[in-house]
Design a protein around this motif. Structure first.
Motif, PDB file in Angstrom:
ATOM      1  N   TRP A  84       1.599   3.497  -2.072  1.00  9.73           N
ATOM      2  CA  TRP A  84       1.083   4.666  -2.788  1.00  9.73           C
ATOM      3  C   TRP A  84      -0.034   5.382  -2.027  1.00  9.73           C
ATOM      4  CZ3 TRP A  84       0.012  -0.336  -3.848  1.00  9.73           C
ATOM      5  CH2 TRP A  84      -1.322  -0.709  -3.790  1.00  9.73           C
ATOM      6  N   GLU A  85      -0.522   4.743  -0.961  1.00 10.04           N
ATOM      7  CA  GLU A  85      -1.586   5.326  -0.159  1.00 10.04           C
ATOM      8  C   GLU A  85      -0.990   6.085   1.029  1.00 10.04           C
ATOM      9  OE1 GLU A  85      -3.978   2.094   1.207  1.00 10.04           O
ATOM     10  OE2 GLU A  85      -4.366   1.354  -0.807  1.00 10.04           O
ATOM     11  N   LYS A  86      -1.802   6.917   1.651  1.00  6.57           N
ATOM     12  CA  LYS A  86      -1.393   7.521   2.912  1.00  6.57           C
ATOM     13  C   LYS A  86      -1.477   6.421   3.968  1.00  6.57           C
ATOM     14  CE  LYS A  86      -2.247  11.160   6.144  1.00  6.57           C
ATOM     15  NZ  LYS A  86      -2.921  12.354   6.549  1.00  6.57           N
ATOM     16  N   ARG A 113       9.143   4.126  -1.136  1.00  8.66           N
ATOM     17  CA  ARG A 113       8.568   4.903  -2.241  1.00  8.66           C
ATOM     18  C   ARG A 113       9.657   5.371  -3.202  1.00  8.66           C
ATOM     19  NH1 ARG A 113       4.239   8.472   1.309  1.00  8.66           N
ATOM     20  NH2 ARG A 113       2.565   6.926   1.212  1.00  8.66           N
ATOM     21  N   ASN A 163       1.891  13.623  -4.140  1.00 10.83           N
ATOM     22  CA  ASN A 163       1.137  14.450  -5.089  1.00 10.83           C
ATOM     23  C   ASN A 163       1.834  15.746  -5.482  1.00 10.83           C
ATOM     24  OD1 ASN A 163      -0.969  12.575  -5.154  1.00 10.83           O
ATOM     25  ND2 ASN A 163      -1.847  13.432  -3.295  1.00 10.83           N
ATOM     26  N   GLY A 184       2.548   7.773  -4.428  1.00 17.04           N
ATOM     27  CA  GLY A 184       1.808   8.374  -3.326  1.00 17.04           C
ATOM     28  C   GLY A 184       2.229   9.772  -2.932  1.00 17.04           C
ATOM     29  N   HIS A 240       0.819  -1.224   0.000  1.00 18.21           N
ATOM     30  CA  HIS A 240       0.000   0.000   0.000  1.00 18.21           C
ATOM     31  C   HIS A 240       0.851   1.273   0.000  1.00 18.21           C
ATOM     32  CE1 HIS A 240      -3.686  -2.281   0.812  1.00 18.21           C
ATOM     33  NE2 HIS A 240      -2.914  -3.055   1.544  1.00 18.21           N
TER      34      HIS A 240
END
Length: 135
Positions: free
Chosen positions: A42-44, A81, A106, A104, A40
């Protein structure tokens, strides 16, 4: 005197087994949290959620994670990441902005700053690493 020595031996031996067992359980829980990061990234990812996966308090999780992986959970997430981003830059035709979004992050400027300043150290050999790419 022999009975006391024998008692102390068993007490010591039993306490070592219990500690070893607890360490194995904690290690397994930390590995579950690490695997969650890998799936996960790419997620917060809130530290509270990782602590819940590891079945311990936030503070205890952070201390044990640092002991096991030599990085705080946030450092590990960021390094992972950046490792994925580095591999995507090498192996794909995505732009830096697209890669930043896929891992993840932006803000392209923040991504650029992170990419320049954080060495990829969390995951060992960075040349041949399996990772999940979300497209």
């Amino acid at each position: 005197m022999r009975i006391i020595e024998l008692f102390n031996f068993f007490l010591f031996y039993y306490s070592r087994l219990e500690t070893k067992s607890e360490n194995c359980l904690m290690s397994s829980s930390l590995e579950k949290a690490r695997d969650f990061i890998h799936l996960h990234y790419w997620e917060k990812i809130p530290i509270d959620k990782l602590a819940k996966i590891a079945c311990c308090s936030k503070g205890h999780f952070q201390r044990e994670f640092l002991k096991k992986f030599n990085l705080t959970p946030v450092e590990y997430i960021n390094d992972y990441r950046m490792m994925v981003a580095r591999n995507l830059l090498r192996a794909s035709s995505y732009s830096c902005a697209q890669i930043a979004e896929k891992v993840g992050i932006n803000d392209i400027f923040y991504f650029s700053k992170m990419f320049k300043n954080i060495p990829v150290k969390a995951c060992g050999n960075t040349e041949t690493i399996d990772f999940v790419i979300v497209i």
